[in-house]
Design a protein around this motif. Sequence first.
Motif, PDB file in Angstrom:
ATOM      1  N   SER A 138       0.827  -1.210   0.000  1.00  0.00           N
ATOM      2  CA  SER A 138       0.000   0.000   0.000  1.00  0.00           C
ATOM      3  C   SER A 138       0.861   1.260   0.000  1.00  0.00           C
ATOM      4  O   SER A 138       0.555   2.238  -0.690  1.00  0.00           O
ATOM      5  N   LEU A 139       1.961   1.238   0.755  1.00  0.00           N
ATOM      6  CA  LEU A 139       2.850   2.402   0.794  1.00  0.00           C
ATOM      7  C   LEU A 139       3.567   2.592  -0.545  1.00  0.00           C
ATOM      8  O   LEU A 139       3.727   3.725  -1.020  1.00  0.00           O
ATOM      9  N   ARG A 470       3.437  10.763   4.808  1.00  0.00           N
ATOM     10  CA  ARG A 470       2.069  11.157   4.477  1.00  0.00           C
ATOM     11  C   ARG A 470       1.222   9.924   4.166  1.00  0.00           C
ATOM     12  O   ARG A 470       0.038   9.855   4.507  1.00  0.00           O
ATOM     13  N   GLY A 471       1.838   8.941   3.496  1.00  0.00           N
ATOM     14  CA  GLY A 471       1.121   7.711   3.189  1.00  0.00           C
ATOM     15  C   GLY A 471       0.707   6.966   4.446  1.00  0.00           C
ATOM     16  O   GLY A 471      -0.427   6.465   4.543  1.00  0.00           O
ATOM     17  N   GLU A 474      -2.307   8.934   5.975  1.00  0.00           N
ATOM     18  CA  GLU A 474      -3.559   8.849   5.209  1.00  0.00           C
ATOM     19  C   GLU A 474      -4.103   7.419   5.162  1.00  0.00           C
ATOM     20  O   GLU A 474      -5.323   7.214   5.266  1.00  0.00           O
ATOM     21  N   LEU A 475      -3.213   6.442   5.007  1.00  0.00           N
ATOM     22  CA  LEU A 475      -3.676   5.052   4.947  1.00  0.00           C
ATOM     23  C   LEU A 475      -4.177   4.588   6.317  1.00  0.00           C
ATOM     24  O   LEU A 475      -5.128   3.798   6.405  1.00  0.00           O
ATOM     25  N   ARG A 476      -3.547   5.085   7.370  1.00  0.00           N
ATOM     26  CA  ARG A 476      -4.022   4.774   8.715  1.00  0.00           C
ATOM     27  C   ARG A 476      -5.407   5.380   8.951  1.00  0.00           C
ATOM     28  O   ARG A 476      -6.306   4.724   9.497  1.00  0.00           O
ATOM     29  N   TYR A 504       1.336   0.925  10.474  1.00  0.00           N
ATOM     30  CA  TYR A 504       1.497   2.280   9.939  1.00  0.00           C
ATOM     31  C   TYR A 504       2.024   3.219  11.019  1.00  0.00           C
ATOM     32  O   TYR A 504       2.864   4.087  10.756  1.00  0.00           O
ATOM     33  N   ASN A 505       1.536   3.056  12.258  1.00  0.00           N
ATOM     34  CA  ASN A 505       2.039   3.870  13.362  1.00  0.00           C
ATOM     35  C   ASN A 505       3.522   3.614  13.613  1.00  0.00           C
ATOM     36  O   ASN A 505       4.304   4.551  13.823  1.00  0.00           O
ATOM     37  N   ILE A 506       3.900   2.337  13.600  1.00  0.00           N
ATOM     38  CA  ILE A 506       5.296   1.964  13.828  1.00  0.00           C
ATOM     39  C   ILE A 506       6.198   2.571  12.757  1.00  0.00           C
ATOM     40  O   ILE A 506       7.249   3.162  13.045  1.00  0.00           O
TER      41      ILE A 506
END
Length: 624
Positions: A138-139, A470-471, A474-476, A504-506
């Motif tokens: 996804s990233l 940013r990815g 936004e994906l989170r 995504y947080n990590i």
Amino acid sequence: MPKYLDYSNETQTNIIQQDGFEDLTRTVFDVIATNLAFSLGPLGSSATILDGMASEATKDGYTILSNYRFRNRYKRMIYTLILGLCRKMNNTVGDGTTTAICLTNEMLKSYLSSSDDLKRVYRLPRELTSAWDNVTKSLKDYVAEHSTPITTNEQIYNLAYIASNGNAKIASDIANIYKDNPTPSIKQKDSPIAESYVEEINGYDMPTNLITDLYAKNDDLSVDTDHMLVMVMTHKLDVDAFEKVIIPMMSVLRAMHEQLIIVAPAYDKGLEEVTTDQYFNREIMQFGKNSLIMTKYSSSTIGEHQVSDFSTIIGAKPITRAFMDAIKDAVARDGIDQVVDDALSDSSSEVYGLLGSIDKSHISRVNGATFTVNDIEDKDFYKNLVARAQKALEEAQAGSSYETRKMSRKVFDAQTRCHQLNMKTYVWYIGAESQLQKKITWDSVEDTIKCVASASKYGVVPGCQLTLMRGCIELREAIRDKYTPDENGNAYFTTADMLEHDLYNIINTALQVLYLKVLNGPHRSGLIRIIDTSKYTEETTDEDIINDISTLQDEIIRNSITSNQVFDIEKVEFNPNIITSAELDMMVITVATDLIKILTSGNQAICLSEIDDAHEDESRIALS
């Protein structure tokens, strides 16, 4: 005695169990990441590599990493594994090694601090692995979608300036090359003078390299030839074909005062490593010179039409397996003299086109080759070939929208083919006052060439992995938006979504820490220099200064993400000109997540080399 060998010594096996293996990999990785971080970013410093009387200074992350040595054999295995993951990235986009290693280190810290919480979310390890894979994909997709094509010469300069670590001469030279040719072929060569310069030459660029140093006659491991015959193969050359066709053919060609170049995608291991060296030495001993040069290209990286285009230009037919079988039959039936004669002069023969010819060539051990055929521009078959390539480009462009066309791999490949057929190759002669400075310049030019070529194909994004940050955000948020909170404000995610949300947080946490490390430098002196110290008095404490730095860092991260611009520590402002190849960001996150999966694999290691009680191998240590 290392604890990770306790089980193997106790059981007399080659097994290193889970805890020991994890401890081993993290120990090795921590050593690599800690030391490599000193070269990170514009404030990073060079490493001095000592080798006897020779010395080298470089800031290139992959060069530094590849010169590390681990005396312990088991640590060396882990190091080799890490180096292998970084090699493809270096070969493709020039560098990113330091960024990937340092990002992985921060991701690992962030992951370990959250691992207990993560383990409560999933039942099976494969669920975590699947989440890592989905997040990485996804990233990468996000980066591809948010990249922008290079449309100005100024962008080329800015990109090259960053890639070359601020070398304005390198940036200017490559910008001038791309101004004349948007998909250039650029070769590096030692300069005959103490200066670097670029020269345009006529010739077809073919990414095929000498298979042995024995063929090289120049200091940069290259060879220049005149008036050679050429065989172009589409498959591996095996020992049987070498003995039944090549060796007998060389006897005939030598009598005709001809020399041969073989261009093939692969060779049998024994043929490449042993037979060719033996044949070369025998040629030198018996005839005083070598008449055969063997080169190899990679089928996975060569252009779709490059083998057929090159064969057409030199007047040859690509040798398929079926064609080689026909050649063997013809040799057995008619004799090698007749086969060579038919190949060169009888257009009705089944072996006609076996041999093409070139007037000049420059072939490198690692930097590809350029082949020149005189007066080819006047030949009808060449004009028709160029016309077909141009038509294919127009059809590819017509099938895309304007925005998509710039980024389309199909269009890029068609453009590259057309420019290759224009026979314009650029040679970048690298010169300096000292060998040390020449090596630094050589590495910078090499990285810049790869980076700009990558960006031309995949577009550019802001530096310092801002697009990945940013990815992640936004994906989170997109995951959160899928769920409606209950009356208490709680949203109950699925296991898969919860895992991806936390990953995504990590990653985002690690990216932000890495960004601040770039701005602060390895000695944490970057942002301190731009703080207004006029307000400080004798009552100001260290805690006050730390709080000011922390506030400044938070502000920079927030404004960087909002403006999508990197903070320029040199100009002390947000700078839209700090850009990099989108492919670099995609490869950095791929390498980082692959390393994380290795470092947290939670599995045993099975060492196929002998395990003993000594643990230490004698090895020369390269200092850095």
